[in-house]
Design a protein around this motif. Structure first.
Motif, PDB file in Angstrom:
ATOM      1  N   LEU A 278       0.805  -1.223   0.000  1.00 39.52           N
ATOM      2  CA  LEU A 278       0.000   0.000   0.000  1.00 39.52           C
ATOM      3  C   LEU A 278       0.839   1.275   0.000  1.00 39.52           C
ATOM      4  CD1 LEU A 278      -2.706  -0.975   2.664  1.00 39.52           C
ATOM      5  CD2 LEU A 278      -2.769  -1.346   0.197  1.00 39.52           C
ATOM      6  N   ILE A 279       2.122   1.157   0.310  1.00 40.71           N
ATOM      7  CA  ILE A 279       2.977   2.333   0.432  1.00 40.71           C
ATOM      8  C   ILE A 279       3.300   2.922  -0.941  1.00 40.71           C
ATOM      9  CG2 ILE A 279       5.244   3.146   1.194  1.00 40.71           C
ATOM     10  CD1 ILE A 279       5.172   0.992   3.366  1.00 40.71           C
ATOM     11  N   ASN A 280       3.174   4.228  -1.063  1.00 37.03           N
ATOM     12  CA  ASN A 280       3.471   4.901  -2.332  1.00 37.03           C
ATOM     13  C   ASN A 280       4.972   5.060  -2.536  1.00 37.03           C
ATOM     14  OD1 ASN A 280       0.771   5.264  -3.006  1.00 37.03           O
ATOM     15  ND2 ASN A 280       0.653   7.299  -2.077  1.00 37.03           N
ATOM     16  N   SER A 281       5.371   5.136  -3.797  1.00 35.74           N
ATOM     17  CA  SER A 281       6.753   5.450  -4.134  1.00 35.74           C
ATOM     18  C   SER A 281       7.037   6.911  -3.775  1.00 35.74           C
ATOM     19  CB  SER A 281       7.011   5.240  -5.623  1.00 35.74           C
ATOM     20  OG  SER A 281       6.871   3.880  -5.986  1.00 35.74           O
ATOM     21  N   THR A 282       8.314   7.212  -3.562  1.00 34.28           N
ATOM     22  CA  THR A 282       8.745   8.586  -3.281  1.00 34.28           C
ATOM     23  C   THR A 282       9.859   8.948  -4.257  1.00 34.28           C
ATOM     24  OG1 THR A 282      10.460   7.928  -1.699  1.00 34.28           O
ATOM     25  CG2 THR A 282       8.224   8.230  -0.840  1.00 34.28           C
ATOM     26  N   LYS A 283      10.366  10.158  -4.122  1.00 35.36           N
ATOM     27  CA  LYS A 283      11.459  10.588  -4.995  1.00 35.36           C
ATOM     28  C   LYS A 283      12.711   9.745  -4.798  1.00 35.36           C
ATOM     29  CE  LYS A 283       9.988  15.441  -5.329  1.00 35.36           C
ATOM     30  NZ  LYS A 283      10.370  16.855  -5.048  1.00 35.36           N
ATOM     31  N   THR A 284      12.853   9.169  -3.639  1.00 30.90           N
ATOM     32  CA  THR A 284      14.056   8.395  -3.324  1.00 30.90           C
ATOM     33  C   THR A 284      13.831   6.894  -3.244  1.00 30.90           C
ATOM     34  OG1 THR A 284      13.665   8.702  -0.946  1.00 30.90           O
ATOM     35  CG2 THR A 284      15.079  10.330  -2.066  1.00 30.90           C
ATOM     36  N   ASN A 285      12.588   6.443  -3.461  1.00 35.30           N
ATOM     37  CA  ASN A 285      12.318   5.008  -3.341  1.00 35.30           C
ATOM     38  C   ASN A 285      11.172   4.566  -4.250  1.00 35.30           C
ATOM     39  OD1 ASN A 285      12.501   2.324  -1.877  1.00 35.30           O
ATOM     40  ND2 ASN A 285      10.383   2.868  -1.427  1.00 35.30           N
TER      41      ASN A 285
ATOM     42  N   LEU B  25     -10.317   2.248  -1.749  1.00 28.46           N
ATOM     43  CA  LEU B  25     -11.251   1.631  -0.807  1.00 28.46           C
ATOM     44  C   LEU B  25     -10.571   1.344   0.529  1.00 28.46           C
ATOM     45  CD1 LEU B  25     -13.096  -0.864  -3.187  1.00 28.46           C
ATOM     46  CD2 LEU B  25     -13.861   1.388  -2.407  1.00 28.46           C
ATOM     47  N   ILE B  26      -9.319   0.885   0.465  1.00 27.41           N
ATOM     48  CA  ILE B  26      -8.571   0.643   1.697  1.00 27.41           C
ATOM     49  C   ILE B  26      -8.346   1.959   2.439  1.00 27.41           C
ATOM     50  CG2 ILE B  26      -6.419  -0.215   2.673  1.00 27.41           C
ATOM     51  CD1 ILE B  26      -8.236  -2.384   1.503  1.00 27.41           C
ATOM     52  N   ASP B  27      -8.031   3.014   1.686  1.00 26.09           N
ATOM     53  CA  ASP B  27      -7.828   4.330   2.314  1.00 26.09           C
ATOM     54  C   ASP B  27      -9.111   4.818   2.998  1.00 26.09           C
ATOM     55  OD1 ASP B  27      -5.193   4.453   1.507  1.00 26.09           O
ATOM     56  OD2 ASP B  27      -5.621   5.580  -0.324  1.00 26.09           O
ATOM     57  N   ALA B  28     -10.238   4.575   2.338  1.00 24.16           N
ATOM     58  CA  ALA B  28     -11.514   5.000   2.918  1.00 24.16           C
ATOM     59  C   ALA B  28     -11.823   4.218   4.196  1.00 24.16           C
ATOM     60  CB  ALA B  28     -12.637   4.815   1.905  1.00 24.16           C
ATOM     61  N   ALA B  29     -11.562   2.921   4.169  1.00 22.70           N
ATOM     62  CA  ALA B  29     -11.788   2.104   5.366  1.00 22.70           C
ATOM     63  C   ALA B  29     -10.867   2.550   6.498  1.00 22.70           C
ATOM     64  CB  ALA B  29     -11.553   0.629   5.040  1.00 22.70           C
ATOM     65  N   LYS B  30      -9.616   2.846   6.159  1.00 15.28           N
ATOM     66  CA  LYS B  30      -8.660   3.300   7.180  1.00 15.28           C
ATOM     67  C   LYS B  30      -9.112   4.625   7.796  1.00 15.28           C
ATOM     68  CE  LYS B  30      -4.789   3.573   9.511  1.00 15.28           C
ATOM     69  NZ  LYS B  30      -4.593   2.754  10.733  1.00 15.28           N
ATOM     70  N   ALA B  31      -9.582   5.541   6.958  1.00 20.19           N
ATOM     71  CA  ALA B  31     -10.061   6.828   7.468  1.00 20.19           C
ATOM     72  C   ALA B  31     -11.221   6.630   8.438  1.00 20.19           C
ATOM     73  CB  ALA B  31     -10.475   7.726   6.308  1.00 20.19           C
ATOM     74  N   ALA B  32     -12.104   5.694   8.119  1.00 21.96           N
ATOM     75  CA  ALA B  32     -13.267   5.444   8.977  1.00 21.96           C
ATOM     76  C   ALA B  32     -12.855   4.879  10.330  1.00 21.96           C
ATOM     77  CB  ALA B  32     -14.231   4.491   8.277  1.00 21.96           C
ATOM     78  N   VAL B  33     -11.943   3.901  10.324  1.00 25.28           N
ATOM     79  CA  VAL B  33     -11.547   3.312  11.609  1.00 25.28           C
ATOM     80  C   VAL B  33     -10.661   4.272  12.409  1.00 25.28           C
ATOM     81  CG1 VAL B  33     -11.800   0.924  10.834  1.00 25.28           C
ATOM     82  CG2 VAL B  33      -9.600   2.064  10.573  1.00 25.28           C
ATOM     83  N   GLU B  34      -9.884   5.104  11.726  1.00 31.88           N
ATOM     84  CA  GLU B  34      -9.087   6.099  12.449  1.00 31.88           C
ATOM     85  C   GLU B  34      -9.987   7.112  13.149  1.00 31.88           C
ATOM     86  OE1 GLU B  34      -5.701   6.716  13.115  1.00 31.88           O
ATOM     87  OE2 GLU B  34      -5.684   4.584  12.586  1.00 31.88           O
ATOM     88  N   HIS B  35     -11.099   7.422  12.518  1.00 30.95           N
ATOM     89  CA  HIS B  35     -12.052   8.360  13.136  1.00 30.95           C
ATOM     90  C   HIS B  35     -12.681   7.736  14.381  1.00 30.95           C
ATOM     91  CE1 HIS B  35     -15.024  11.582  13.389  1.00 30.95           C
ATOM     92  NE2 HIS B  35     -15.966  10.649  13.504  1.00 30.95           N
TER      93      HIS B  35
ATOM     94  N   SER C 111      -1.784   6.679   7.795  1.00 29.31           N
ATOM     95  CA  SER C 111      -2.263   6.641   6.416  1.00 29.31           C
ATOM     96  C   SER C 111      -1.636   5.408   5.768  1.00 29.31           C
ATOM     97  CB  SER C 111      -1.840   7.899   5.653  1.00 29.31           C
ATOM     98  OG  SER C 111      -2.090   7.751   4.259  1.00 29.31           O
ATOM     99  N   CYS C 112      -2.448   4.608   5.092  1.00 30.03           N
ATOM    100  CA  CYS C 112      -1.940   3.344   4.570  1.00 30.03           C
ATOM    101  C   CYS C 112      -0.898   3.511   3.480  1.00 30.03           C
ATOM    102  CB  CYS C 112      -3.095   2.495   4.042  1.00 30.03           C
ATOM    103  SG  CYS C 112      -4.169   1.847   5.346  1.00 30.03           S
ATOM    104  N   SER C 113      -0.889   4.648   2.793  1.00 26.20           N
ATOM    105  CA  SER C 113       0.022   4.844   1.667  1.00 26.20           C
ATOM    106  C   SER C 113       1.343   5.473   2.070  1.00 26.20           C
ATOM    107  CB  SER C 113      -0.652   5.711   0.605  1.00 26.20           C
ATOM    108  OG  SER C 113      -0.982   6.979   1.123  1.00 26.20           O
ATOM    109  N   VAL C 114       1.477   5.878   3.331  1.00 30.96           N
ATOM    110  CA  VAL C 114       2.691   6.580   3.771  1.00 30.96           C
ATOM    111  C   VAL C 114       3.102   6.067   5.155  1.00 30.96           C
ATOM    112  CG1 VAL C 114       3.713   8.831   4.276  1.00 30.96           C
ATOM    113  CG2 VAL C 114       1.913   8.641   2.538  1.00 30.96           C
ATOM    114  N   ILE C 115       4.399   5.789   5.330  1.00 31.87           N
ATOM    115  CA  ILE C 115       4.854   5.373   6.659  1.00 31.87           C
ATOM    116  C   ILE C 115       4.813   6.578   7.595  1.00 31.87           C
ATOM    117  CG2 ILE C 115       6.296   3.531   5.729  1.00 31.87           C
ATOM    118  CD1 ILE C 115       8.741   5.306   6.225  1.00 31.87           C
ATOM    119  N   ASN C 116       4.640   6.292   8.885  1.00 32.96           N
ATOM    120  CA  ASN C 116       4.614   7.381   9.853  1.00 32.96           C
ATOM    121  C   ASN C 116       5.968   8.071   9.911  1.00 32.96           C
ATOM    122  OD1 ASN C 116       2.034   6.483  10.404  1.00 32.96           O
ATOM    123  ND2 ASN C 116       2.630   5.407  12.276  1.00 32.96           N
ATOM    124  N   SER C 117       5.966   9.376  10.066  1.00 29.89           N
ATOM    125  CA  SER C 117       7.221  10.123  10.149  1.00 29.89           C
ATOM    126  C   SER C 117       7.849   9.943  11.512  1.00 29.89           C
ATOM    127  CB  SER C 117       6.966  11.603   9.869  1.00 29.89           C
ATOM    128  OG  SER C 117       6.055  12.139  10.798  1.00 29.89           O
TER     129      SER C 117
END
Length: 260
Positions: A14-21, A38-48, A254-260
């Motif tokens: 689920l992780i998006n590519s970046t400029k360095t990866n 759809l996964i992003d929408a489900a994640k947003a709902a459970v995070e809420h 967020s499922c597409s980005v690792i936590n900072s």
């Protein structure tokens, strides 16, 4: 499951590519994957509802189960508690993921290395009962099998003719159902098609001609109950491969980005 053979079921896909990866999404084998929104929408709902509790890996595992149920397949209880991985590399996916042109021997070995049986292997390929494939993944079987200049002799000639009309040379790469009989229903018809030499991908045809696997194909084609039970068991086994728990990984916000 959302991950590759190296990292296991940790939602690394689920992780998006970046400029360095370049992430796993960039791998050729993952080109057709859809439904990230759809996964992003489900994640947003459970995070809420309960912030920082439910992992993306668990969401994907449950969504996979629900997709089967919505297609009239079996329901099972999904073990939860996975954590999300922080590494996603295109190079890993390119090296580790099975290819549609791989032999059954390669598939058996790859599954065995992760603690999965031959029966798990054949049962999980049953997910092709609701899948599609682009012509580019099997065109060689229609026109130039193993550089022979002829179709794959193991494929039903009627299917060759049908798919040749679908997959015209020098044409936009269309798709076709892997189960020509009941493409929108999660059932055991896929195996019945294999017995009629109607396997689309090489790996499909391979499991129906491999003497080590044919018994499972015949059993599943004959009994939908055997297939349902074996598929559920295989999905649960697959969901245990390389999982991260406890202090491993993280719960991504967020499922597409690792936590900072």
């Amino acid at each position: 499951m959302a991950g590759n053979w190296r990292s296991g079921c940790d939602a690394s896909i689920l992780i998006n590519s970046t400029k360095t990866n370049l992430a796993e999404k960039a791998a050729g084998s993952n080109f057709q994957l859809r439904g990230f929104d759809l996964i992003d929408a489900a994640k947003a709902a459970v995070e809420h509802a309960c912030p920082g509790i439910v992992s993306c890996a668990d969401i994907v595992a449950i969504a996979a189960r629900d997709a089967v149920v919505l297609a009239k397949g079996s329901r099972w209880e999904v073990p939860t508690g996975r954590r999300d991985g922080r590494i996603s590399l295109q190079s890993d996916a390119d090296k580790m993921l099975l290819q549609t042109s791989d032999s059954s021997e390669v598939g058996i070995a790859a599954f065995a290395a992760r603690g999965l049986s031959k029966q798990d292997f054949v049962a999980l390929l049953g997910s092709h009962t609701i899948g599609n494939a682009r012509c580019g993944f099997f065109e060689d079987r229609l026109y130039n099998f193993q550089n022979s200049g002829k179709p794959d002799p193991t494929m039903n000639p009627n299917l060759v003719k049908l798919l040749t009309n679908t997959c015209l040379k020098n044409f936009t790469d269309p798709t076709t159902p892997l189960d020509q009989g009941t493409p929108f229903i999660f059932d055991s018809n896929y195996y019945k098609e294999l017995l009629m030499r109607n396997g689309i991908l090489r790996i499909d045809e391979e499991i129906s001609t491999d003497p080590n696997l044919f018994g499972f194909v015949k059993k599943f084609a004959t009994s939908s109950l055997d297939f349902d039970a074996s598929f559920v068991a295989a999905m649960i086994n697959l969901g245990k491969v390389g999982i991260k728990t406890g202090s491993q990984g993280e719960i991504r916000l967020s499922c597409s980005v690792i936590n900072s």
